[in-house]
Design an enzyme around this catalytic site. Structure first.
Site, mmCIF file in Angstrom:
data_model
loop_
_atom_site.group_PDB
_atom_site.id
_atom_site.type_symbol
_atom_site.label_atom_id
_atom_site.label_comp_id
_atom_site.label_asym_id
_atom_site.label_seq_id
_atom_site.Cartn_x
_atom_site.Cartn_y
_atom_site.Cartn_z
ATOM 1 N N ASP A 1 45.126 31.740 35.475
ATOM 2 C CA ASP A 1 44.876 33.178 36.130
ATOM 3 C C ASP A 1 46.532 33.214 36.513
ATOM 4 O O ASP A 1 47.216 32.714 36.716
ATOM 5 C CB ASP A 1 43.805 32.633 37.468
ATOM 6 N N GLU B 1 40.702 38.961 40.234
ATOM 7 C CA GLU B 1 40.164 38.642 41.189
ATOM 8 C C GLU B 1 41.453 38.883 41.995
ATOM 9 O O GLU B 1 41.842 37.707 42.424
ATOM 10 C CB GLU B 1 40.388 37.033 40.976
ATOM 11 N N GLU C 1 40.996 25.777 35.737
ATOM 12 C CA GLU C 1 41.347 26.379 35.779
ATOM 13 C C GLU C 1 42.751 26.256 37.005
ATOM 14 O O GLU C 1 42.685 25.145 37.323
ATOM 15 C CB GLU C 1 40.740 27.063 36.857
ATOM 16 N N GLN D 1 42.644 35.951 34.660
ATOM 17 C CA GLN D 1 42.378 36.668 35.613
ATOM 18 C C GLN D 1 43.293 37.155 36.263
ATOM 19 O O GLN D 1 44.557 36.811 35.908
ATOM 20 C CB GLN D 1 41.743 35.851 36.704
#
Length: 260
Positions: free
Chosen positions: A174, A238, A139, A202
């Site tokens: 993300d 998240e 990530e 995310q």
């Protein structure tokens, strides 16, 4: 329609961790993710998942000494044995929880050997993960929240995945981190989701990591783009709720209602 997983490390913190599974299920979530499972016996976590009809879709491999500020070890030269032992432990939990994805954190790195170290560890881990049907995720994390982290930009992560050429190493995209670092989220989604290299998404509001409908993102538009691209993975929520978690889920109720 996008599928959402509650992140139990950030959401429902008004409850003790074991009670967060019931709270997420009561709000209609069908899946959960969280940072780390290792403080709990895998049998206990399996029982909580089964009792509340939930799927475990993601957790992180051991990150080194988290309380001392470490944020992964996969790119840290000299820590290979620790990294690989952590991967083995994570895969044991993944098997017990029937979890198809494990995020491997690279670490805060100041060495020129970091990339080769990361590639070596991931190549080793991909063989073991693939043998048990688990995907490893890497990530890009923004430089504001985690200064010095090895991966910051989407292109860096995709280059690692392409170089490894393993079906079992993918990118964790993300949108919160991506917006802070480089923006242009619609283009990023349309460019990267069709490649098959993105294994998990995310979300959180920008800039404060609150509910995803707060701040500068048009989250409804982004969900529509994800839907248009037929992404089959999960979207992890998240974020840190501004007040009560359930009270802040209007964005999810509205989206589901508009697409019922």
């Amino acid at each position: 329609m996008p599928r959402f997983a509650a992140n139990l490390s950030m959401m429902y913190t008004e409850h003790p961790f074991p009670a967060r599974f019931a709270a997420a299920a009561a709000d209609g979530f069908e899946a959960v993710e969280y940072l780390f499972p290792y403080a709990y016996d895998p049998a206990e976590l399996r029982r909580l998942l089964d009792e509340h009809g939930l799927r475990q879709v993601l957790f992180n491999a051991p990150p080194g000494d988290w309380d001392a500020g470490e944020r992964g070890t996969a790119a840290l030269p000299g820590r290979e044995a620790e990294t690989r032992a952590g991967i083995e432990r994570a895969l044991e939990y993944a098997a017990a929880l029937d979890c198809p994805r494990v995020h491997v954190m690279a670490g805060l790195v100041h060495s020129g050997a970091a990339r080769d170290t990361c590639l070596g560890n991931l190549a080793w881990a991909a063989e073991r993960a693939g043998a048990v049907g688990v995907d490893l995720l890497i990530e890009p994390i923004n430089h504001r929240d985690m200064p010095g982290y090895f991966l910051n930009r989407q292109a860096e992560a995709h280059a690692v995945v392409e170089e490894l050429a393993s079906d079992h190493v993918k990118v964790q995209l993300d949108l919160y981190h991506c917006q802070i670092t480089e923006g242009d989220l619609t283009t990023a989604l349309r460019r990267d989701l069709p490649t098959g290299r993105v294994g998990h998404l995310q979300i959180a509001g920008v800039p404060d990591r609150r509910e995803p409908d707060t701040g500068e993102l048009n989250i409804g538009h982004l969900f529509d783009v994800i839907d248009e691209l037929a992404f089959e993975g999960w979207i992890g929520c998240e974020y840190r709720p501004r007040a009560g978690t359930s009270e802040g889920l209007g964005w999810l109720r509205d989206y589901r209602g508009a697409h019922a």
